[in-house]
Design a protein around this motif. Structure first.
Motif, mmCIF file in Angstrom:
data_model
loop_
_atom_site.group_PDB
_atom_site.id
_atom_site.type_symbol
_atom_site.label_atom_id
_atom_site.label_comp_id
_atom_site.label_asym_id
_atom_site.label_seq_id
_atom_site.Cartn_x
_atom_site.Cartn_y
_atom_site.Cartn_z
ATOM 1 N N PHE A 54 0.839 -1.207 0.000
ATOM 2 C CA PHE A 54 0.000 0.000 0.000
ATOM 3 C C PHE A 54 0.868 1.250 0.000
ATOM 4 O O PHE A 54 0.504 2.272 -0.564
ATOM 5 C CB PHE A 54 -0.954 0.007 1.203
ATOM 6 N N LYS A 55 2.022 1.163 0.620
ATOM 7 C CA LYS A 55 2.919 2.327 0.657
ATOM 8 C C LYS A 55 3.526 2.580 -0.706
ATOM 9 O O LYS A 55 3.652 3.716 -1.145
ATOM 10 C CB LYS A 55 4.034 2.095 1.688
ATOM 11 N N ASP A 56 3.961 1.517 -1.356
ATOM 12 C CA ASP A 56 4.513 1.638 -2.704
ATOM 13 C C ASP A 56 3.701 0.728 -3.614
ATOM 14 O O ASP A 56 3.979 -0.454 -3.744
ATOM 15 C CB ASP A 56 5.989 1.233 -2.712
ATOM 16 N N GLN A 57 2.727 1.354 -4.203
ATOM 17 C CA GLN A 57 1.752 0.645 -5.016
ATOM 18 C C GLN A 57 2.415 -0.157 -6.150
ATOM 19 O O GLN A 57 1.902 -1.190 -6.567
ATOM 20 C CB GLN A 57 0.809 1.691 -5.590
ATOM 21 N N THR A 58 3.563 0.344 -6.646
ATOM 22 C CA THR A 58 4.221 -0.338 -7.770
ATOM 23 C C THR A 58 4.800 -1.685 -7.342
ATOM 24 O O THR A 58 5.119 -2.524 -8.163
ATOM 25 C CB THR A 58 5.358 0.519 -8.363
ATOM 26 N N SER A 59 4.947 -1.869 -6.025
ATOM 27 C CA SER A 59 5.499 -3.139 -5.545
ATOM 28 C C SER A 59 4.408 -4.213 -5.398
ATOM 29 O O SER A 59 4.685 -5.344 -5.019
ATOM 30 C CB SER A 59 6.222 -2.940 -4.215
ATOM 31 N N TYR A 60 3.162 -3.830 -5.684
ATOM 32 C CA TYR A 60 2.039 -4.767 -5.520
ATOM 33 C C TYR A 60 2.183 -5.998 -6.413
ATOM 34 O O TYR A 60 2.419 -5.888 -7.611
ATOM 35 C CB TYR A 60 0.725 -4.059 -5.846
ATOM 36 N N LYS A 61 2.079 -7.151 -5.780
ATOM 37 C CA LYS A 61 1.985 -8.401 -6.531
ATOM 38 C C LYS A 61 0.824 -9.182 -5.938
ATOM 39 O O LYS A 61 0.845 -9.541 -4.762
ATOM 40 C CB LYS A 61 3.282 -9.206 -6.423
#
Ligand code: HEC
Length: 184
Positions: A54-61
């Motif tokens: 949630f903090k770094d949306q681009t890290s979402y998997k």
């Protein structure tokens, strides 16, 4: 950000894991205490994984998010309650004796945690690609619950709210239970 504050507080908990060894009444007691503490640590690690996405949306998997949610699902509810079934008077344990007296409340909190984890797992399943705007809280979105009102009674309400909102409620469930049932 409330989420960050929640996380800081929980992060400190794991430092408290370094407890002193001293005589315990039986190895069985020692075992159940070790198991439940290990489960709690695993839930903390899983919550940290979700928080990071949630903090770094681009890290979402999606798969990792799902796995973390499933970890919490599998270690909450009846499994969590079962690890506090009898008074485990152990020097290693930080559990308060009122768990037995307030059984229903404790079990409800354990079940709430499971409901939030299930909602988060479903959100990951629905969003296999990037983290969508629908998973995020809207600016100014009212946070349901307060320190003693984290219970979301309706499954429908829970599945309709953004995953991030459910995650905040989940962290509140952790801290609310600790405030009442865990020693400082
Ligand atoms: C229903 C009550 C309840 C809920 C919900 C709950 N906990 Fe706990 N937690 C406890 C109790 C009680 C202890 C103390 C256990 C002991 O020392 O025997 C504890 C201990 C811990 C510990 C310290 C473990 C150790 O090694 O001593 C961590 C970390 C932790 N919880 C994290 C979490 C996280 C993260 C969540 C939410 C995802 C959570 N807990 C939800 C009751 C709860």
């Amino acid at each position: 950000m409330r989420q960050v504050n929640h996380w800081k507080r929980l992060g400190l908990l794991s430092l408290a894991g370094a407890v002193l060894t001293s005589a315990v009444s039986s190895t069985a007691t020692q075992d159940v205490v070790a198991v439940r503490q290990a489960d709690m640590k695993a839930m903390a690690a899983a919550a940290k994984t979700i928080s990071g996405m949630f903090k770094d949306q681009t890290s979402y998997k999606s798969a990792e998010f799902r796995l973390a949610a499933d970890t919490i699902r599998d270690k909450s509810g009846a499994v969590l309650s079962g690890h506090f079934a009898s008074e485990a008077a152990s020097a290693q344990s930080k559990a308060k004796p009122n768990i037995l007296e307030e059984r229903e409340r404790f079990d409800r909190m354990a079940n709430d945690l499971r409901d939030y984890a299930i909602a988060l797992g479903a959100a990951a399943e629905k969003n296999p690609g990037a983290m969508t705007a629908g998973m995020r809280m809207k600016p100014g979105e009212a946070m349901g619950g307060g320190p003693f009102g984290t219970h979301v009674s309706s499954e429908r309400v829970l599945s309709a709210m953004p995953a991030e909102h459910a995650f905040h409620l989940m962290l509140q469930a952790c801290t609310t239970c600790h405030a009442r049932f865990r020693m400082e």
